[in-house]
Design a protein around this motif. Structure first.
Motif, PDB file in Angstrom:
ATOM      1  N   GLY A 341      -2.427   5.507  -8.642  1.00  0.00           N
ATOM      2  CA  GLY A 341      -2.707   4.689  -7.457  1.00  0.00           C
ATOM      3  C   GLY A 341      -3.914   3.809  -7.708  1.00  0.00           C
ATOM      4  N   ALA A 347      -2.348   3.346  -3.163  1.00  0.00           N
ATOM      5  CA  ALA A 347      -3.065   4.423  -2.487  1.00  0.00           C
ATOM      6  C   ALA A 347      -2.553   4.615  -1.059  1.00  0.00           C
ATOM      7  CB  ALA A 347      -4.563   4.134  -2.476  1.00  0.00           C
ATOM      8  N   ALA A 361     -11.657   8.754  -4.047  1.00  0.00           N
ATOM      9  CA  ALA A 361     -11.322   7.346  -4.262  1.00  0.00           C
ATOM     10  C   ALA A 361     -12.469   6.639  -4.975  1.00  0.00           C
ATOM     11  CB  ALA A 361     -11.025   6.658  -2.932  1.00  0.00           C
ATOM     12  N   SER A 431      -6.359   9.527  -5.271  1.00  0.00           N
ATOM     13  CA  SER A 431      -5.582   8.281  -5.258  1.00  0.00           C
ATOM     14  C   SER A 431      -6.597   7.159  -5.164  1.00  0.00           C
ATOM     15  CB  SER A 431      -4.603   8.248  -4.080  1.00  0.00           C
ATOM     16  OG  SER A 431      -3.697   7.164  -4.211  1.00  0.00           O
TER      17      SER A 431
END
Length: 465
Positions: A341, A347, A361, A431
Motif C-alpha cells: 500500500g 491504503a 503509516a 499500510s
C-alpha cells in the motif's frame, strides 16, 4: 523455456537485458534465430556475452538485416519520447515488439487452443493473477504463471492442451504485443497511472482496452465496469463481437457479475445465480478483493472449472505477500502486512476493510498525502507514524490518537501493546500510503521486516489460510 521458432534463420535485436530480455535471448536462440543483444549497462552486456550471445552497441550496427527489435517493457516506446532504439528500428522498417508477442506467435503456431489468461488493470493485477492460477491448479491444470508478476513469460513451459498460462500484463507489455489474443482476458479497472509513459489517461486506457478487445474468437473478456474507462472498454469489446462478462462491486447488474453482501452473484436473463461465497476468507477481505475474486472466478468458470472446485480454491487461497497479508494473531488482535500500500488509494482499500485499526503509516511521501483518506479516520483507534512523512501525516491526522514512532521497530511493539490493552477485536495494520525508500530498499523488504517484528512478539500465532 519456450523456444521461439518464428524468427528461425533470421537476425533479431534485443535491447534491455534484464530478466525478460535475457529470457528472450535464450528463447530466440533455442528457436534458431541469431541474436544481437544490447543494453546501456556494461555489466548486463558482459553477462549476455558470457552466456554466449553476440553483444553490440546497437547505435553502431546496421539495422538492415534485423527482422525485429525485441524491447524490454521498461524502455519508452512512445512517451515522453521514443527510445533511440525505437527510432532506429522505425527508420529501418523493423518491427518493435516484446516478449509476450513472441509467446503469442508461438502459441498460434503450435497450440492455438491452449488456454491463455491475460490480466491487466491499474490495481489488483497481481492478486487476480495469483488467484486465477491457484483456482486452475485446484482444478488439476498444469499452471504456468508469469509476466509482470515475476517470471518472464518465455521462461515458462510451452503452451499445451491441459497447460494454462496465467499472465499478468502491464500497459507497457500490452503496448509491445500487437497481436495479443488470450482465450480469457481480464481488465479489472483503469485509474490515472503511468501518464508519463502514455501521454494521457486516454492513451493509457486505450492500451489497457487492447487486451480485452483482442480476446480470440470463442474466448471470454471479463471487464470490471465500475470506472468510466473500463465501462467504455466493455462496450467496445462487445462491438468487436467478443463475449463479455461485466463485473461490478458497486451496483447490481442484470446481465453480469456483481457483489451482494459477501456473495458473488451472476445475473442473467434466467434470473440470479450464486457464483461464490467470500464470507470468512481473510485473504480476500475488502471490496477491492471481491472484484479480484469475481474476475478470477469468472475466468476459472470460463475455462471449465466446476463450481465446487472454484469455491474450494477461493477458500484455500493464501493471498500474496505484502498485499493484505495476514501475518499473525495474538488473541483478538490480527496483524496485517499491506506494505504494498504505497499510496493513499491503496491504503484506503486496506483501511476500508477493517474497523478498530492500529495503523502504521509513513515513509517517503507521495504527492497528495493522506488527505483523501479522511472518511476512514473514524476507523483508526491510533496511528503510529514512521519515516519522512511522519510530521506531515501527523498534521493531517489531527484529532486522531497518534504517536510519532519513527521506525517500524518502535511502531510494531507499541501498536501491539495498545491493541491488546484495549481489548476486543482489533487490527494492527501496516499500510504505509508511502514509498519505502527513506528507510528500506523496497516495499518487500519493509514488509519482511514488519513480518519479522510481528513474529518476534510473545504469544503470536501464524495465520493459516
Amino acid at each position: 523455456m519456450i523456444p521461439v521458432t518464428c524468427f528461425e534463420g533470421q537476425t533479431v535485436a534485443v535491447f534491455g537485458l534484464g530478466g525478460s530480455g535475457l529470457a528472450s535471448c535464450h528463447a530466440l536462440k533455442a528457436g534458431g534465430a541469431e541474436v544481437v543483444a544490447g543494453d546501456d549497462s556494461a555489466e548486463r552486456l558482459a553477462q549476455a556475452a558470457k552466456a554466449g550471445f553476440i553483444t553490440a552497441d546497437l547505435r553502431s550496427v546496421s539495422w538492415e538485416n534485423f527482422a525485429a527489435l525485441i524491447l524490454t517493457p521498461g524502455v519508452p516506446l512512445t512517451h515522453p519520447a521514443p527510445h533511440w532504439t525505437v527510432e532506429m528500428a522505425h527508420k529501418a522498417g523493423v518491427e518493435v515488439i516484446g516478449d509476450v508477442e513472441l509467446f503469442c506467435r508461438e502459441r498460434r503456431r503450435h497450440a492455438p487452443s491452449a488456454p491463455f489468461v491475460a490480466i491487466t488493470g491499474t490495481n489488483g493485477k497481481s492478486t487476480t493473477t495469483a488467484l486465477t492460477a491457484h483456482l486452475m491448479r485446484e482444478a488439476g491444470f498444469d499452471v504456468q504463471m508469469g509476466g509482470n508478476i515475476g517470471t518472464a513469460i518465455l521462461s515458462l513451459e510451452p503452451p499445451a492442451a491441459r497447460r494454462v498460462h496465467v499472465i499478468e500484463m502491464s500497459s507497457y507489455q500490452i503496448d509491445l504485443t500487437p497481436s495479443l489474443d488470450p482465450s480469457v482476458g481480464i481488465l479489472l479497472n483503469v485509474t490515472e497511472d503511468h501518464i508519463d509513459r502514455h501521454g494521457s489517461i486516454e492513451n493509457y486506457a486505450e492500451v489497457k482496452e487492447r487486451l480485452v478487445v483482442g480476446v480470440q474468437r470463442g474466448g471470454t473478456a471479463i471487464i470490471g465496469v465500475d470506472d468510466d474507462f473500463s465501462a467504455k472498454a466493455a462496450r467496445n469489446t462487445e462491438l468487436a463481437g467478443k463475449h463479455v462478462v461485466t463485473v461490478s462491486v458497486q451496483r447490481r447488474l442484470e446481465d453480469g457479475v456483481f457483489l451482494e453482501g459477501e456473495t458473488i452473484v451472476r445475473g442473467a436473463a434466467g434470473g440470479m445465480a450464486k457464483l461464490a461465497d467470500l464470507h470468512g476468507i481473510g485473504s480476500l477481505r475488502g471490496r477491492h478483493n471481491a472484484q479480484n475474486a469475481a474476475c478470477a472466478a469468472s475466468a476459472a468458470l470460463a475455462l471449465g472449472v466446476p463450481f465446487d472446485v472454484m469455491q474450494r480454491g477461493l477458500r484455500s487461497f493464501p493471498g500474496l505477500a505484502h498485499r493484505m497479508e495476514q501475518v499473525g494473531r495474538k488473541g483478538d488482535v490480527l496483524f496485517v502486512n499491506d506494505s504494498k500500500g504505497t499510496n493513499a488509494d491503496a491504503a484506503g482499500r486496506a483501511l476500508s476493510s477493517f474497523n478498530d485499526i492500529y495503523w502504521i503509516a509513513g515513509g517517503k511521501p507521495k504527492s497528495g498525502g493522506i488527505e483523501s483518506l479522511r472518511e476512514f479516520f473514524p476507523r483508526i483507534r491510533k496511528a503510529y507514524l514512521i519515516g519522512e512523512a511522519a510530521q506531515e501525516f501527523s498534521k493531517t491526522l489531527e484529532g486522531v490518537p497518534q504517536e510519532i514512532s519513527g521506525t517500524l521497530d518502535e511502531a510494531v511493539p507499541h501498536a501491539a501493546r495498545d491493541a491488546e490493552a484495549a481489548g476486543g477485536q482489533a487490527v494492527v495494520l501496516l499500510s504505509p500510503a508511502c514509498a519505502s525508500f527513506d528507510q528500506f530498499p523496497n516495499f518487500e523488504v519493509r514488509g519482511d521486516h514488519f513480518r519479522k517484528l510481528v513474529m518476534a512478539l510473545s504469544g503470536i500465532a501464524p495465520v493459516k489460510p
